[in-house]
Design a protein around this motif. Sequence first.
Motif, PDB file in Angstrom:
ATOM      1  N   ARG A   1       0.690   7.318 -22.609  1.00 46.47           N
ATOM      2  CA  ARG A   1       1.906   7.311 -23.421  1.00 46.47           C
ATOM      3  C   ARG A   1       2.748   8.559 -23.139  1.00 46.47           C
ATOM      4  O   ARG A   1       3.967   8.485 -22.995  1.00 46.47           O
ATOM      5  N   SER A   2       2.099   9.699 -23.042  1.00 45.93           N
ATOM      6  CA  SER A   2       2.835  10.934 -22.763  1.00 45.93           C
ATOM      7  C   SER A   2       3.388  10.957 -21.348  1.00 45.93           C
ATOM      8  O   SER A   2       4.444  11.550 -21.108  1.00 45.93           O
TER       9      SER A   2
ATOM     10  N   SER B   1       0.675   6.192 -33.022  1.00 48.20           N
ATOM     11  CA  SER B   1       1.573   5.892 -31.901  1.00 48.20           C
ATOM     12  C   SER B   1       1.530   4.418 -31.524  1.00 48.20           C
ATOM     13  O   SER B   1       2.526   3.876 -31.044  1.00 48.20           O
TER      14      SER B   1
ATOM     15  N   GLY C   1       3.974  15.533 -18.601  1.00 49.34           N
ATOM     16  CA  GLY C   1       3.609  14.898 -19.867  1.00 49.34           C
ATOM     17  C   GLY C   1       2.139  14.542 -19.923  1.00 49.34           C
ATOM     18  O   GLY C   1       1.470  14.765 -20.937  1.00 49.34           O
TER      19      GLY C   1
ATOM     20  N   LYS D   1       6.531   8.964 -21.714  1.00 50.92           N
ATOM     21  CA  LYS D   1       7.571   9.728 -22.406  1.00 50.92           C
ATOM     22  C   LYS D   1       8.106  10.854 -21.522  1.00 50.92           C
ATOM     23  O   LYS D   1       9.297  11.149 -21.533  1.00 50.92           O
TER      24      LYS D   1
ATOM     25  N   GLU E   1      -0.597  16.340 -22.473  1.00 54.24           N
ATOM     26  CA  GLU E   1      -1.330  15.532 -23.443  1.00 54.24           C
ATOM     27  C   GLU E   1      -2.827  15.585 -23.199  1.00 54.24           C
ATOM     28  O   GLU E   1      -3.620  15.566 -24.146  1.00 54.24           O
TER      29      GLU E   1
END
Length: 193
Positions: free
Chosen positions: A43-44, A116, A93, A47, A97
């Motif tokens: 996810r990071s 999340s 990212g 992002k 993370e």
Amino acid sequence: MIHHLVDADSDSDNEGVKDSKSLAVEMATEGPHAADMEFLVRRSMTKGYQLFSLLTPPAYTVFILARKGRAQFSINRFLRATWVGGAVGCATGGGFEYVRSANSSEVTVRNRHIRSAYDTASLRGDDHSTIGALLFAVLTPALFWRRASTINLVLGGAGIGSSIGILTHYSRTLTGDPPPPVQVPEVTIPSVE
């Protein structure tokens, strides 16, 4: 030969059973934590890609125009900077993370994963970003075929499309079309002893 292994002394068998039990407990607690970390790292990375794809094109344009002038600006370099910026954001990212999740407790990582997973605004932003990336990965080569290399056209177009998708998501939210909120369920994590 099998009987010979079975007839080993009982103390070593008990130690082996204790070791296998502790290994099983370790694996049982490590598995969910590792899955939560993997989700959060992916996810990071997404992002980070979105953020750097949004920031790199204007930053690159301002830098080149201010430092070197308009003669040094080209579509090929612009698209290459866009996808390289997205790749740097993805790596940054993910690394950030990973360090953050590795140094957090299992409960904290699990709660962040659940929050999340139910964050509809983030999910809609990811959807818009993905749609924009796919569209512009196809449209950019069609528009600028002779002005840049194929790899820069496809990957740079995906980066620009990703940033346009994120801007679309934010503009929809600002104009009064926010994603519906979802109630996040309470989950308790049993302690393993």
